[in-house]
Motif scaffolding. Structure first.
Motif, short mmCIF file in Angstrom:
data_model
loop_
_atom_site.label_atom_id
_atom_site.label_comp_id
_atom_site.label_asym_id
_atom_site.label_seq_id
_atom_site.Cartn_x
_atom_site.Cartn_y
_atom_site.Cartn_z
N VAL A 12 0.85 -1.19 0.00
CA VAL A 12 0.00 0.00 0.00
C VAL A 12 0.89 1.24 0.00
N GLN A 13 0.39 2.32 -0.55
CA GLN A 13 1.13 3.58 -0.52
C GLN A 13 1.00 4.26 0.83
N ALA A 14 1.96 5.08 1.15
CA ALA A 14 1.90 5.84 2.40
C ALA A 14 0.60 6.64 2.46
N GLY A 15 -0.01 6.63 3.63
CA GLY A 15 -1.29 7.29 3.81
C GLY A 15 -2.48 6.37 3.60
N GLY A 16 -2.23 5.20 3.07
CA GLY A 16 -3.29 4.25 2.80
C GLY A 16 -3.68 3.43 4.01
N SER A 17 -4.58 2.46 3.79
CA SER A 17 -5.12 1.63 4.86
C SER A 17 -5.08 0.16 4.48
N LEU A 18 -4.98 -0.66 5.51
CA LEU A 18 -5.11 -2.12 5.38
C LEU A 18 -5.84 -2.63 6.59
#
Length: 120
Positions: A12-18
């Motif tokens: 995931v890119q920085a700032g994203g969620s999982l």
């Protein structure tokens, strides 16, 4: 035999969620605390978050306000919602559970881990 199986990791890119999940299966008489740990390359495994059976939570300072641990006791599953991810969160994430199976003692069990990679 008790098994803990994690899922939900990925890139995931920085700032994203999982959202990670961990399912506990096997011959289970009870589950006390469950937790998420992580281990980055070259570093020691560290506690990310812990949740008791009634739902009390503890978080590492580095993830407070960004991560949320929860559990579904009837489904023997815990979750880790990770928001505002940073490259420093990159690690293998492990599920841990304090489980009563055959016998009278609660023992710690671990999942196999799921990779979380956060790109800058």
């Amino acid at each position: 035999q008790v098994q803990l199986v994690e899922s939900g990791g990925g890139l995931v890119q920085a700032g994203g969620s999982l959202n990670l999940s961990c399912l506990v299966s096997g011959y289970i008489l009870g589950i006390r605390d469950m937790a998420w740990y992580r281990q980055a390359p070259g570093k020691q495994r560290e506690l990310v978050a812990r949740i008791s059976a009634p739902g009390n939570t503890v978080y590492a300072d580095s993830v407070k306000g960004r991560f949320a641990i929860s559990r579904d006791n009837p489904k023997k599953t815990i979750f880790l919602q990770m928001n505002s991810l940073e490259p420093e969160d990159t690690a293998v994430y492990y599920c841990n559970g304090n489980v009563l199976t055959r016998g009278t003692r609660y023992l710690d069990y671990w999942g196999q881990g799921t990779q979380v990679t956060v790109s800058a």
